[in-house]
Every structure is written in structure tokens, then in C-alpha cells.
Design a protein around this motif. Structure first.
Motif, mmCIF file in Angstrom:
data_model
loop_
_atom_site.group_PDB
_atom_site.id
_atom_site.type_symbol
_atom_site.label_atom_id
_atom_site.label_comp_id
_atom_site.label_asym_id
_atom_site.label_seq_id
_atom_site.Cartn_x
_atom_site.Cartn_y
_atom_site.Cartn_z
ATOM 1 N N VAL A 187 35.895 47.006 41.982
ATOM 2 C CA VAL A 187 34.905 46.558 42.963
ATOM 3 C C VAL A 187 34.599 47.725 43.892
ATOM 4 C CG1 VAL A 187 34.368 44.893 44.779
ATOM 5 C CG2 VAL A 187 35.822 44.209 42.853
ATOM 6 N N ILE A 188 33.321 48.054 44.029
ATOM 7 C CA ILE A 188 32.905 49.153 44.898
ATOM 8 C C ILE A 188 31.743 48.692 45.772
ATOM 9 C CG2 ILE A 188 33.639 50.946 43.275
ATOM 10 C CD1 ILE A 188 30.695 51.312 42.509
ATOM 11 N N LEU B 68 26.504 52.077 30.840
ATOM 12 C CA LEU B 68 26.474 51.119 31.946
ATOM 13 C C LEU B 68 25.079 50.536 32.055
ATOM 14 C CD1 LEU B 68 27.844 49.811 34.407
ATOM 15 C CD2 LEU B 68 27.167 51.809 35.731
ATOM 16 N N ASP B 69 24.993 49.212 32.113
ATOM 17 C CA ASP B 69 23.709 48.547 32.271
ATOM 18 C C ASP B 69 23.099 48.892 33.624
ATOM 19 O OD1 ASP B 69 24.105 47.342 29.848
ATOM 20 O OD2 ASP B 69 24.882 45.469 30.684
ATOM 21 N N GLY B 70 21.758 48.904 33.663
ATOM 22 C CA GLY B 70 21.068 49.098 34.926
ATOM 23 C C GLY B 70 20.879 50.563 35.277
ATOM 24 N N PHE C 251 28.114 44.533 36.832
ATOM 25 C CA PHE C 251 27.600 45.397 35.782
ATOM 26 C C PHE C 251 28.626 45.484 34.649
ATOM 27 C CE2 PHE C 251 25.570 46.687 39.664
ATOM 28 C CZ PHE C 251 24.258 46.966 39.301
ATOM 29 N N THR C 252 28.137 45.476 33.426
ATOM 30 C CA THR C 252 28.998 45.607 32.252
ATOM 31 C C THR C 252 28.930 47.029 31.724
ATOM 32 O OG1 THR C 252 28.681 43.296 31.631
ATOM 33 C CG2 THR C 252 29.449 44.791 29.908
ATOM 34 N N ILE C 253 30.074 47.592 31.419
ATOM 35 C CA ILE C 253 30.153 48.924 30.813
ATOM 36 C C ILE C 253 30.449 48.735 29.338
ATOM 37 C CG2 ILE C 253 31.256 51.185 30.881
ATOM 38 C CD1 ILE C 253 32.065 50.539 33.775
ATOM 39 N N ALA D 187 33.987 45.746 33.224
ATOM 40 C CA ALA D 187 32.948 45.360 34.180
ATOM 41 C C ALA D 187 33.319 45.828 35.575
ATOM 42 C CB ALA D 187 32.750 43.846 34.174
ATOM 43 N N ILE D 188 32.307 46.039 36.387
ATOM 44 C CA ILE D 188 32.510 46.386 37.794
ATOM 45 C C ILE D 188 31.612 45.506 38.643
ATOM 46 C CG2 ILE D 188 33.141 48.783 37.353
ATOM 47 C CD1 ILE D 188 30.276 49.519 38.243
ATOM 48 N N GLU D 189 31.993 45.351 39.878
ATOM 49 C CA GLU D 189 31.168 44.619 40.839
ATOM 50 C C GLU D 189 30.760 45.572 41.949
ATOM 51 O OE1 GLU D 189 31.385 40.861 44.001
ATOM 52 O OE2 GLU D 189 33.050 41.255 42.605
ATOM 53 N N VAL D 190 29.467 45.607 42.250
ATOM 54 C CA VAL D 190 28.939 46.458 43.310
ATOM 55 C C VAL D 190 28.522 45.555 44.472
ATOM 56 C CG1 VAL D 190 27.256 48.208 43.955
ATOM 57 C CG2 VAL D 190 28.135 48.139 41.618
ATOM 58 N N LYS D 191 29.208 45.706 45.604
ATOM 59 C CA LYS D 191 28.926 44.872 46.772
ATOM 60 C C LYS D 191 27.922 45.559 47.690
ATOM 61 C CE LYS D 191 33.119 44.596 48.356
ATOM 62 N NZ LYS D 191 34.297 44.171 49.167
ATOM 63 N N PRO D 192 27.046 44.787 48.335
ATOM 64 C CA PRO D 192 26.119 45.384 49.301
ATOM 65 C C PRO D 192 26.858 45.809 50.561
ATOM 66 C CG PRO D 192 25.906 43.007 49.320
ATOM 67 C CD PRO D 192 26.850 43.335 48.190
#
Length: 573
Positions: free
Chosen positions: A154-155, A184-186, A229-231, A253-258
Motif C-alpha cells: 500500500v502506497i 502494471l495496469d494503468g 492495481f494488478t501487476i 497487487a498494490i493499493e494506491v491511496k490518495p
């Protein structure tokens, strides 16, 4: 179920066991283990022959095989016994209590039988998890597997994320082939931070088992946007000599927090750790003088994406033009690290002892999870009065008044009509209107063309500098060849080709594209098939040579010549 475990014939030249009682011993270590944990099965015998072992159903054979001979003394009789042993490793895929053996040694028309061993296999515990880099029991049952290592699960948006491909195997690999990178998607900003073209294999322990492990394709990425996001997995062929094991890694997978919504007004978009300093080139001036202010922002994180700090100047200071920006940034395990320098030209319009204010800025600290404000120091300037300096003030408008008369007197319709006809239809009016318009138009076209030419010249110079940089890489390769540093030689050739293709396909030689992407985009650009084939062969030759395949000295020396030729040929296209 009886399975062929070890099928071999002991070949001995010297001492044999003639006259000794036949002995066959089966050993299994450890006798208690978890699912997927490696077991070592050893058969020891004082007779030669073919060996079979009864193994539990589903037993997974490993790759380690050892054989040899040792001597033991029977202290009861004082005799020396020659034992010939053969061992192999493997694992059980399920929990339970299992019987191993007996083992059989067949010599001629006689068969000698060993003891049996009971082994308890427990359900697996979750493998060690570090920052979400999970290793499953299923993977541990395979001869080789891969995971995508990540620095965090998580970042925050803007925070750098370190990724790399990691491979584990129960055998010592010789080289790899056909690597296809993880994706990485996106949208994202990514940079390769692999410091060497060499792959270093190390031994690592997982659940008391030893694996050969290495890292590959290390990158720092900055995902754009928030959410999950899925890697996607990477793929490769791991070689052990001529044998190959295809590997498709697990995805992750990773989670990107605002970022929090209470960002300060002086927030520059930085996420990481930063400092700011400033300096003024002179502190004793005359009214009207221009001095230089240097503001330097340094640190690590998403330094490449920060915005320019805002100067809060009081009356008496005027900024001339835009700041000159200089970047000194390198990408590594802490993201973008280095410094950005902003140079301002500022005029002082007041006199006396003036305090030049501090420059403040804020960034987001992902460790403390809050915004942090930092600032420079204030500076006192001694400014002498300059009688010849005049302050231009365009904000004041002087109105001329006349007693008993309006500034803009009303006119009758007849007066308006007469004035309109007399002015609008006069040649002087049209000359006075059209000449400035045409002059402005021509001047606008002139300056626009001049600016376009300047941009073209700058881009041409940048492209030429990039070509010089690529040529320097090839020169380094030639030096490595002369010094017989062949591993570095192959890596530098690949680097030079990738930079050349980055310049051709993206107009930026700092963008390192994967080999598959390069070949695909060259085809889309309708580059000659012969050039694409030649480039692909060069990549393949360098990769094979770097990872262990032999290459003749003639072909090795010719690689750099071919690389320079294909690079120049495509860049000229």
C-alpha cells in the motif's frame, strides 16, 4: 505404490563386500516436516546393484542427486565396512503420516531389502510474508518458481514503488532465456534501476530448505491515479545446462491511496523526504539593481514531479522572467533522488535595510503520513538610495477635469453623423488602421517563425547530444572487449541498442524499452524486415553469450561492429 526412485548401478573398482553380510539401510531426514518441505532420502548398502524404493503416492522428486562411498568401523567386530550411498531430495504435497520404503538392492538374481521409515507431514504454515511478497505452498512444491517482489503493498499517490522479478529454484541455474517483463495496469512513470547486467545467484532459506535465488529487472515506478492495481506476471525459461524449466510468476497487487485533503497552499506535490536551501549572490546593492536568488530543493521520493516553489515577495522586490531550472536526478531504490535548482533574477526597487523573506514549501511524508512544511532562512539586504532610479507605477490614472464641461460631452445626431462620415471615409483613417494591423501581423509571423526555428535547433542539438551519448556507450563496449571484460561487453552492447531504439521510437534515449516492445514497434513503423531481424539476432546473441552459451571469438568481436551499423542505419531512417 512402488515407484522407481533411484535407478543406478554402483560401479566400483576396488574394495567390495565379499564375505560380508548384506546390509541395506534406508534413511529419511527430517522425519517431521511441513507440506512442500524438502526431504532427503538416502539408501546405504554394502552391496552393489540396482536400487528401487517404495515411495508414498504423490511424492515429488527433486533435482539433487548425490552418490559416493564411505567407510565405517564395526566396533563389535573391529571390521571396516564399505558403504555405498545414493541420495535424492523431494517433497510431499499433502499432510499425513507416510511410510517410506522399503528400499531394494538387486544384485544378480538376488534382492536385498531395507527397513522402512515413517514420516509425519504437517499442514503448511503461511510462508514468510514481507511487504506482501507471498510464497505459497504450491510454489514450494515446484522445482522453480517466480514472484514479483515489491517494496510495499500500500502506497500513497506519488510515492515510489520498487519492483523486481525474483526467481527461486532447487537447482543451481546456469542462465535464463525469453524473459518477458511484469506489467502494471494503468498509467505510470517507470525507470529501470538495475545497476548491473550480471545476475548474482545466492542461497536462501525458506522453511529450513535451501533455494538458489536471484533478482532481475528491478524498477522504480510511480503509479498515476489511485485505487487497486494488478501487476501481471513475468515469464522466462530457466536453464540448467540444456534442460529448461518454464516459469510464469505469480501476479500481485498494490493499493494506491490518495493524499489527505488538507494540503497546505505551499504544497509542491512532493511525496518523500525533502530539504530546501537558498542563497543570494550579493547583499549590498543599489536601488534598481538586480540580484540572483538560488533556491535548491533536494531529497528523494517523486522529486522529478514536484512543482516550482512559490516566492512570497513583499513590495520592493520584482521578479524578472521565469526561473531557470536545473535538475540533477538519479533513480534508485528510494525513488528519484538528487536536487532541483531554481534560479531567479530579482530587482530591488526600495532602499534601506530590507529583509528578503524566507521561501516556504510543503511536502507529504509517507512515513509520518502527514504534510511537512520547511523553509529557507531570511536574508537582510543593504540597499543604497539611487536618485536616478524611478519606480514605474502604471496603476495610477490621472483624470483631466474642466470646469462647467463634461469630459465626454454629448453630441447631437447630426454632429455624430458628420464626424462619422468625415473620419471613417477618409484615406488617412484607413491607412492609420491597416498599417499597424499589417505590421503587427507580419511581426507576429516573424516571431513565431523565429521561435519555431529556435525550438527546432534546440531539439536538433538534443538529438545530436543523445547520439553522442549512445556512441560513448558503444565506445565503452569496445574498451570492455579490449580488457576481456566480456560480460560487461555484452551488456553495454544491449544498452547502446536499447538507447538507440528509445531515441528512434520515443525521441528520448533515456527511455529503456523492453526488447519485445522495440521489435513490435519497429514493425508498426514499417522498418525493413532485414533490419529488425538483424537487431533481434544481436539481442539474442548478446543474451545467450552473457548467460552462458558459448560464442566464437570471431562472432564475439563482430557484435560491436554489427551493433553500431544497425543503430546508425535505423536512426537515419
Amino acid at each position: 505404490m512402488k515407484q522407481a526412485f533411484l535407478h543406478s548401478v554402483f560401479l566400483f573398482v576396488a574394495l567390495c563386500s565379499f564375505g560380508q553380510k548384506p546390509i541395506v539401510i534406508l534413511e529419511v531426514e527430517p522425519k517431521e516436516a511441513e507440506v512442500g518441505e524438502m526431504l532427503t532420502i538416502t539408501v546405504r548398502a554394502n552391496v552393489q546393484g540396482e536400487i528401487d524404493v517404495d515411495l508414498p503416492s504423490g511424492f515429488i522428486h527433486g533435482y539433487e542427486i548425490m552418490n559416493g562411498m564411505n567407510q565405517e568401523i564395526d566396533y563389535n567386530t573391529g571390521k571396516v565396512i564399505n558403504y555405498f550411498y545414493l541420495s535424492q531430495n523431494g517433497a510431499m504435497p499433502k499432510a499425513g503420516t507416510f511410510k517410506f520404503g522399503p528400499a531394494y538392492v538387486k544384485k544378480g538374481n538376488k534382492v536385498y531389502r531395507s527397513n522402512t521409515v515413517t514420516v509425519t507431514i504437517r499442514k503448511e504454515n503461511t510462508a514468510p510474508v514481507t511487504n506482501g511478497n507471498e510464497i505459497t505452498a504450491k510454489q514450494l512444491r515446484q522445482p522453480a518458481f517466480g514472484i514479483i517482489e515489491k517494496s510495499k503493498s500500500v502506497i500513497y499517490e506519488g510515492e515510489p514503488l520498487i519492483l523486481n522479478a525474483k526467481v527461486y529454484s532447487i537447482f543451481d541455474p546456469s542462465h535464463l532465456e525469453d524473459y518477458q517483463e511484469y506489467k502494471l495496469d494503468g498509467a505510470l512513470d517507470k525507470h529501470d534501476i538495475t545497476t548491473s547486467s550480471r545476475i548474482t545467484v545466492r542461497e536462501e532459506k525458506i522453511k529450513r530448505n535451501t533455494y538458489y535465488a536471484f533478482e532481475h529487472d528491478k524498477k522504480v515506478i510511480f503509479p498515476i491515479g489511485t485505487g487497486k492495481f494488478t501487476i501481471e506476471p513475468f515469464k522466462l525459461m530457466l536453464r540448467r545446462g540444456i534442460e529448461g524449466v518454464p516459469i510464469t510468476s505469480s501476479s500481485t497487487a498494490i493499493e494506491v491511496k490518495p493524499l489527505p485533503g488538507n494540503a497546505p497552499k505551499d504544497f509542491i506535490g512532493g511525496v518523500g523526504q525533502f530539504t530546501v536551501t537558498s542563497s543570494i549572490d550579493q547583499t549590498k546593492l543599489k536601488q534598481g539593481d538586480v540580484f540572483t536568488l538560488i533556491v535548491e530543493v533536494s531529497g528523494y521520493g517523486n522529486l522529478q514531479n514536484i512543482s516550482e516553489p512559490k516566492l512570497n515577495l513583499p513590495k520592493g522586490f520584482v521578479v524578472y522572467g521565469d526561473a531557470i531550472v536545473k535538475e540533477d536526478i538519479a533513480f534508485g531504490s528510494r525513488g528519484a533522488e538528487g536536487k532541483i535548482t531554481y534560479e531567479y533574477n530579482i530587482q530591488v526597487t526600495k532602499y534601506g535595510d530590507l529583509v528578503f523573506p524566507e521561501t516556504t514549501l510543503s511536502f507529504f511524508d509517507p512515513i509520518k503520513e502527514k504534510y511537512v512544511q520547511i523553509s529557507t532562512q531570511t536574508t537582510t539586504l543593504s540597499v543604497q538610495k539611487n536618485a536616478g532610479f524611478k519606480i514605474s507605477d502604471n496603476s495610477t490614472t490621472t483624470l483631466v477635469e474642466s470646469k462647467g464641461q463634461d469630459i465626454f460631452p454629448f453630441k447631437t445626431s447630426g454632429e455624430f453623423s458628420t464626424e462619422h462620415n468625415s473620419i471613417v471615409h477618409s484615406p488617412v483613417f484607413w491607412v492609420g488602421v491597416t498599417v499597424p494591423v499589417l505590421c503587427g501581423l507580419f511581426l507576429g509571423l516573424f516571431w513565431r517563425k523565429r521561435e519555431e526555428n529556435e525550438v527546432h535547433v534546440v531539439k536538433k542539438q538534443e538529438k545530436q547530444q543523445a547520439k553522442v551519448g549512445i556512441q560513448n556507450v558503444f565506445s565503452e563496449a569496445e574498451n570492455a572487449l579490449m580488457n576481456q571484460d566480456y560480460t560487461n561487453y555484452y551488456g553495454l552492447i544491449e544498452k547502446g541498442l536499447q538507447r538507440s531504439m528509445g531515441l528512434y521510437l520515443r525521441n528520448d534515449d533515456s527511455i529503456i524499452l523492453s526488447k519485445s516492445t522495440i521489435l513490435e514497434e519497429l514493425r508498426l513503423k514499417n522498418v525493413e524486415a532485414a533490419k529488425i531481424t538483424a537487431l533481434q539476432q544481436l539481442f539474442t546473441s548478446c543474451e545467450e553469450a552473457r548467460y552462458g552459451f558459448g560464442i566464437t571469438p570471431e562472432n564475439r568481436d563482430a557484435l560491436i561492429i554489427s551493433a553500431k551499423q544497425i543503430s546508425q542505419s535505423i536512426l537515419k531512417a
